[in-house]
Motif scaffolding. Sequence first.
Motif, PDB file in Angstrom:
ATOM      1  N   ASP A 196       0.515  -1.460  -0.500  1.00  0.00           N
ATOM      2  CA  ASP A 196       0.126   0.056   0.028  1.00  0.00           C
ATOM      3  C   ASP A 196       0.782   1.181  -0.132  1.00  0.00           C
ATOM      4  N   SER A 198      -0.623   4.544  -1.365  1.00  0.00           N
ATOM      5  CA  SER A 198      -1.646   5.383  -1.601  1.00  0.00           C
ATOM      6  C   SER A 198      -0.987   6.926  -1.067  1.00  0.00           C
ATOM      7  N   ASP A 220      -2.203  -0.747  -3.506  1.00  0.00           N
ATOM      8  CA  ASP A 220      -2.889   0.394  -3.989  1.00  0.00           C
ATOM      9  C   ASP A 220      -2.088   1.011  -3.813  1.00  0.00           C
ATOM     10  N   TRP A 241      -6.030  -7.140  -6.011  1.00  0.00           N
ATOM     11  CA  TRP A 241      -7.216  -6.527  -5.452  1.00  0.00           C
ATOM     12  C   TRP A 241      -5.968  -5.219  -5.877  1.00  0.00           C
ATOM     13  N   ASP A 243      -5.775  -0.868  -7.248  1.00  0.00           N
ATOM     14  CA  ASP A 243      -6.233   0.404  -6.380  1.00  0.00           C
ATOM     15  C   ASP A 243      -5.537   0.996  -7.230  1.00  0.00           C
ATOM     16  N   SER A 264     -10.912  -7.270  -7.630  1.00  0.00           N
ATOM     17  CA  SER A 264     -11.438  -6.236  -7.843  1.00  0.00           C
ATOM     18  C   SER A 264     -10.329  -5.101  -7.996  1.00  0.00           C
ATOM     19  N   HIS A 339      -7.884  10.995   1.836  1.00  0.00           N
ATOM     20  CA  HIS A 339      -8.016   9.859   2.895  1.00  0.00           C
ATOM     21  C   HIS A 339      -9.699  10.076   3.135  1.00  0.00           C
ATOM     22  N   LYS A 342     -10.930   7.905   0.368  1.00  0.00           N
ATOM     23  CA  LYS A 342     -10.546   6.668  -0.083  1.00  0.00           C
ATOM     24  C   LYS A 342     -11.399   6.101   1.167  1.00  0.00           C
ATOM     25  N   GLU A 343     -11.746   6.568   2.355  1.00  0.00           N
ATOM     26  CA  GLU A 343     -13.056   5.552   3.711  1.00  0.00           C
ATOM     27  C   GLU A 343     -13.502   6.229   2.501  1.00  0.00           C
ATOM     28  N   LYS A 346     -14.356   3.248   0.679  1.00  0.00           N
ATOM     29  CA  LYS A 346     -13.939   2.273   0.842  1.00  0.00           C
ATOM     30  C   LYS A 346     -15.483   1.455   1.699  1.00  0.00           C
ATOM     31  N   ILE A 349     -17.666   0.607  -0.920  1.00  0.00           N
ATOM     32  CA  ILE A 349     -17.444  -0.774  -1.044  1.00  0.00           C
ATOM     33  C   ILE A 349     -18.470  -2.124  -0.406  1.00  0.00           C
ATOM     34  N   GLU A 350     -17.783  -1.538   0.780  1.00  0.00           N
ATOM     35  CA  GLU A 350     -18.656  -2.755   1.790  1.00  0.00           C
ATOM     36  C   GLU A 350     -19.875  -3.077   1.319  1.00  0.00           C
TER      37      GLU A 350
END
Length: 371
Positions: A196, A198, A220, A241, A243, A264, A339, A342-343, A346, A349-350
């Motif tokens: 990661d 990112s 990521d 995955w 991203d 993904s 940030h 991204k949150e 996330k 997507i969940e």
Amino acid sequence: MGHKVVVFDISVIRSLWETRVKKHKAWQKKEAERLEKSALEKIKEEWNFVAECRRKGVPQAQYCKNGFIDTNTRLLEKIERNSVARQSAWVKDRDKRSDPFVFELSGTQWTELPDSLKEQTHLKEWHIHSTLIQIIPTYIELFQAMRILDLPKNQITCLPAEIGRLKNLRELNVSFNHLKNVPPELGDCENLERLDCSGNLDLAELPFELSNLKQVTFVDISANKFSSVPICVLRMCRLQWLDISNNNLSDLPQDIDRLEELQSFLLYKNKLTYLPQAMLNLRKLTLLVVSGDDLVELPTALCDASTPLKFVSLMDNPIDKSQCQDSDEILESEQDRQHFDKEFMKAYIEDLKEREAVPSYTTKVSFSLQL
């Protein structure tokens, strides 16, 4: 039509949040008074029920029947099981914090690692976040048992070449730092599974030597300055995955189908105008997220109802800073904005993964959010 879920203008949520947050408390008080006199108590009850179920880990399918919320559903047994599971997770997390093989550090009072750390070469995990540390020392090569390097939201400007000697390293998280390059020696960490990088903003390439990372399943590199998918990433044969959202991609490589295990693929906030035909060869791809503003062409088979693909098209428009901030507000850093995005993604997507079924077609709908 295929499985397509459309979200209209993600930046609207951001701007509404920034412009109305000061009015939240006043609105909340007024809304509470209105609800006391209104006929919406049933809706409020259902919402509280749904929120409680989600906090307790109850799937949506358990409390929704044909699209309607069934507050009479017996969920006690499930809730109790989740309660036990959460208690177990808490105990595990507590034990982790006291684990003699785990090192944790956080807080802006830290500008460098403590000197005593170099003597603790038995450590298997470093969890360092939200500090002002800029340098990872070269003595990191002494930590041959290291499995996890979790270093998000610091001020790290470079990684030492000695990191390549950590042969047991499984996870490396250097997100939201200030990296401009990654040492090619990282390619010697042959057991690495998660990478990661990112939110570093200025990272524009990955060294070809990372092609040696054949065990990697998660990459990521979002919120950087990549103009193309790195060649080394295309050679990560087990990648599931990827991203690479919020970069400068104008197209995808024609050999993107080399990633045969990819499940993904996040591409939103780039400059893509089309998706290559080779995307159809990604047989295990189940989630594709792109930005919809610039796309003019994509393989029609991506929308085939027979495929397991959940295709998510986001409408991304630039945020007008003059409208979304008052004059007395302090501008957030670009990393804070990334940030937040991204949150949000996330969480979205969940939520998408929790759905048992996705409608074959969803019309684009404009919506507003009051806070």
